[in-house]
Design a protein around this motif. Structure first.
Motif, short mmCIF file in Angstrom:
data_model
loop_
_atom_site.label_atom_id
_atom_site.label_comp_id
_atom_site.label_asym_id
_atom_site.label_seq_id
_atom_site.Cartn_x
_atom_site.Cartn_y
_atom_site.Cartn_z
N GLN A 104 37.30 62.72 32.58
CA GLN A 104 37.21 61.68 33.60
C GLN A 104 38.56 61.45 34.27
OE1 GLN A 104 35.24 58.06 32.32
NE2 GLN A 104 33.82 59.20 31.03
N CYS A 105 39.62 61.44 33.46
CA CYS A 105 40.97 61.24 34.01
C CYS A 105 41.34 62.39 34.94
CB CYS A 105 41.99 61.13 32.88
SG CYS A 105 41.92 59.56 31.97
N ASN A 108 39.43 61.90 38.09
CA ASN A 108 40.00 60.82 38.88
C ASN A 108 41.29 61.26 39.57
OD1 ASN A 108 38.10 58.86 37.55
ND2 ASN A 108 39.46 57.43 38.59
N SER A 209 39.82 52.74 48.58
CA SER A 209 39.15 53.58 47.59
C SER A 209 40.16 54.20 46.64
CB SER A 209 38.35 54.67 48.30
OG SER A 209 37.79 55.57 47.36
N GLU A 212 41.40 51.67 44.16
CA GLU A 212 40.40 51.44 43.10
C GLU A 212 40.41 52.59 42.11
OE1 GLU A 212 36.78 50.94 45.19
OE2 GLU A 212 37.25 48.90 45.90
N GLN A 213 40.53 53.83 42.62
CA GLN A 213 40.56 55.00 41.73
C GLN A 213 41.80 54.98 40.84
OE1 GLN A 213 40.23 58.15 44.60
NE2 GLN A 213 37.99 58.26 44.43
N THR A 215 43.34 52.30 39.84
CA THR A 215 43.11 51.26 38.84
C THR A 215 42.22 51.78 37.71
OG1 THR A 215 43.31 49.51 40.51
CG2 THR A 215 42.21 48.93 38.44
N LYS A 216 41.14 52.48 38.10
CA LYS A 216 40.24 53.06 37.11
C LYS A 216 40.97 54.09 36.25
CE LYS A 216 35.94 52.53 39.75
NZ LYS A 216 34.82 53.26 40.43
N LEU A 217 41.80 54.88 36.88
CA LEU A 217 42.54 55.90 36.15
C LEU A 217 43.47 55.28 35.12
CD1 LEU A 217 43.33 58.84 35.72
CD2 LEU A 217 44.99 58.59 37.59
N GLN A 219 43.11 52.39 33.70
CA GLN A 219 42.27 51.83 32.64
C GLN A 219 41.79 52.93 31.69
OE1 GLN A 219 39.26 49.84 34.95
NE2 GLN A 219 40.44 47.95 35.14
N LYS A 220 41.35 54.04 32.28
CA LYS A 220 40.87 55.15 31.45
C LYS A 220 41.99 55.76 30.63
CE LYS A 220 36.91 56.37 34.36
NZ LYS A 220 36.34 57.32 35.33
N THR A 223 42.51 53.52 27.74
CA THR A 223 41.43 53.74 26.77
C THR A 223 41.62 55.07 26.06
OG1 THR A 223 39.91 52.51 28.20
CG2 THR A 223 38.93 53.86 26.47
#
Length: 470
Positions: A104-105, A108, A209, A212-213, A215-217, A219-220, A223
């Motif tokens: 996923q990373c 992203n 966009s 947001e990507q 930010t998600k990256l 977070q991932k 994790t």
């Protein structure tokens, strides 16, 4: 069936519930514990391990009470195996999570790079469009100023003041051209304004966009880092439990060997042979598909002389006719004892946890026979890289031509032989010598380990041989 008396306390009784095969036989957690989380299950098992340790400490001075000591040691090993199984599942789950997060990373990051390229392109296009707009707008402004300065307030007056028709036509054409140029310039400016507005809006969406990507990256990645830490911790825990379990098995095997030598009832040592059993299953499945049921015609079976070399035997041949093959008219399987000289089972199926067959303790070199007619699908030696035997040692597997009453195919396995007298592909009769007993592989001493598998040749389909013997 002639069975050993419980008062003789054979090795199978002394070893009741002793674990050999880690993968398949593990003491079951009670039904009330089935709904527990892995952490709760581990807490329960830790308490049981603690209780087993306390009991073992109390029993250490009671050397005569070997059975109780082995039972307790078996319980502890079983709990350790359950605990290790839980941790193993957690490790595999965490590995899968880490791999998924890493994918996923990477995805992203690729999307962010792609978005950045789009933003760069849009920015460049926007800058170019803005520059073109400035130039055209400046040109338009100069035109308006020129018209204002020249006083071109009335096109009709400009035409009517012409001195002649030629001048009139010239002025009319000039005015038409200027008007067209002014109209085209205005349309160009309008178009550029729309393009600039659209580009700015698209650029804004792309930047949003990408933000947001990112930010998600982040977070991932956080994790992922935590998952990797958890995975490393659990892997360390798993390695520690494996070491502890290996030590417990070694202690149990020392006691097991001592008891086997004292009683003369031999069986198998404790070992973790999950991979070996899986590999054997794969080989048996492959070989089984290569041999069709033997035809009802005269068939030649190769019977070998006893061999004491490390890998095979070869010798004289005998013939099996269709008449001999069908001498037993029963269409259902009914096995004979694999060691005619020893009809007493010295350690039964599940006589201790993990025991997948019936053991017949007998002097090395005793004749081992086919329990029923069929085709030999495996006659092989399981050896380590150093040439030493492992697991079943020199073993034979027969696929029988008779089925159970429910129509299921039956396979029998004969392990730990000192010599193999038949080869893969041979057709054998019921009671025909196929091997000489021994102690090759994972064996505490000379005996024949006899398994019945149905409906497939898989280890997981092992059944109690007593259900099929006289």
């Amino acid at each position: 069936m002639n069975r050993i008396s419980i008062f003789k306390r054979p090795i199978c009784v002394l070893l009741a519930f002793t674990v050999i095969f880690t993968f398949f036989q593990i003491p079951a957690v009670s039904a009330a514990e089935n709904d527990l989380t892995p952490e709760q299950e581990k807490a329960v098992l830790e308490q049981k391990i603690k209780e087993a340790n306390n009991k073992l400490s109390d029993l250490e001075s009671e050397e005569a009470d070997t059975q109780k000591y082995l039972d307790t040691l078996n319980d502890k090993i079983g709990y350790l195996e359950q605990e290790m199984g839980i941790v193993t599942d957690e490790v595999e789950k965490d590995k899968s999570t880490v791999e998924d997060l890493q994918d996923q990373c990477e995805k992203n990051e690729a999307e962010i790079k792609s978005a950045q390229r789009d933003i760069d392109t849009l920015t460049s296009d926007l800058n170019g469009a803005t520059e073109d707009f400035k130039n055209n707008y400046e040109l338009y402004c100069r035109r308006m100023r020129a018209m204002y300065i020249s006083g071109e307030t009335s096109v009709i007056a400009f035409i009517l003041t012409s001195e002649d028709i030629s001048q009139l036509l010239t002025r009319f054409e000039m005015i038409s051209r200027i008007s067209k140029q002014d109209g085209d310039l205005l349309k160009t400016i309008d178009k550029e304004i729309k393009e600039i507005t659209d580009s700015k809006n698209e650029l804004s969406v792309k930047k949003q966009s990408m933000a947001e990507q990112r930010t998600k990256l982040l977070q991932k990645k956080e994790t992922l880092e935590k998952s990797i830490t958890d995975l490393n911790n659990k892997q360390t825990e798993l390695d520690s439990k494996k070491t502890n379990l290996s030590s417990e098995r070694a202690s149990a095997n020392m006691l097991l060997k001592k008891i086997s030598d004292e009683t003369g009832y031999y069986t198998e040592f404790l070992e973790d042979n999950k991979e070996i059993l899986e590999d054997i299953d794969r080989q048996l499945e492959k070989k089984d598909s290569q041999y069709a049921d033997p035809p009802a015609t005269t068939t030649t079976t190769t019977t070998t002389k006893p061999s004491t070399d490390n890998h095979s035997g070869s010798g004289s041949t005998t013939s099996t006719t269709a008449t001999e093959k069908q001498s037993d008219t029963s269409q259902y399987i009914k096995l004979t004892y694999p060691v005619p000289s020893q009809t007493r089972i010295t350690c039964p199926f599940h006589g201790y946890s993990g025991h997948s067959g019936a053991d017949f303790s007998c002097p090395s070199g005793s004749t081992v026979v086919a329990a029923e007619s069929g085709v030999v699908i495996t006659s092989d030696d399981l050896v380590n890289s150093d040439g030493s035997y492992r697991s079943y040692g020199r073993y034979i597997v027969i696929r029988h031509d008779k089925t159970t009453k429910s129509g299921n195919r039956v396979y029998t396995l004969y392990a730990h032989n000192s010599a193999r007298l038949v080869s893969e592909g041979d057709y054998v009769k019921k009671g025909q010598p196929i091997a000489k007993s021994g102690s090759t592989g994972n064996s505490t001493g000379p005996h024949c380990h006899f398994e019945v598998r149905t409906p497939t040749s898989s280890y997981s389909d092992c059944k109690n041989p007593e259900n099929y013997l006289p």
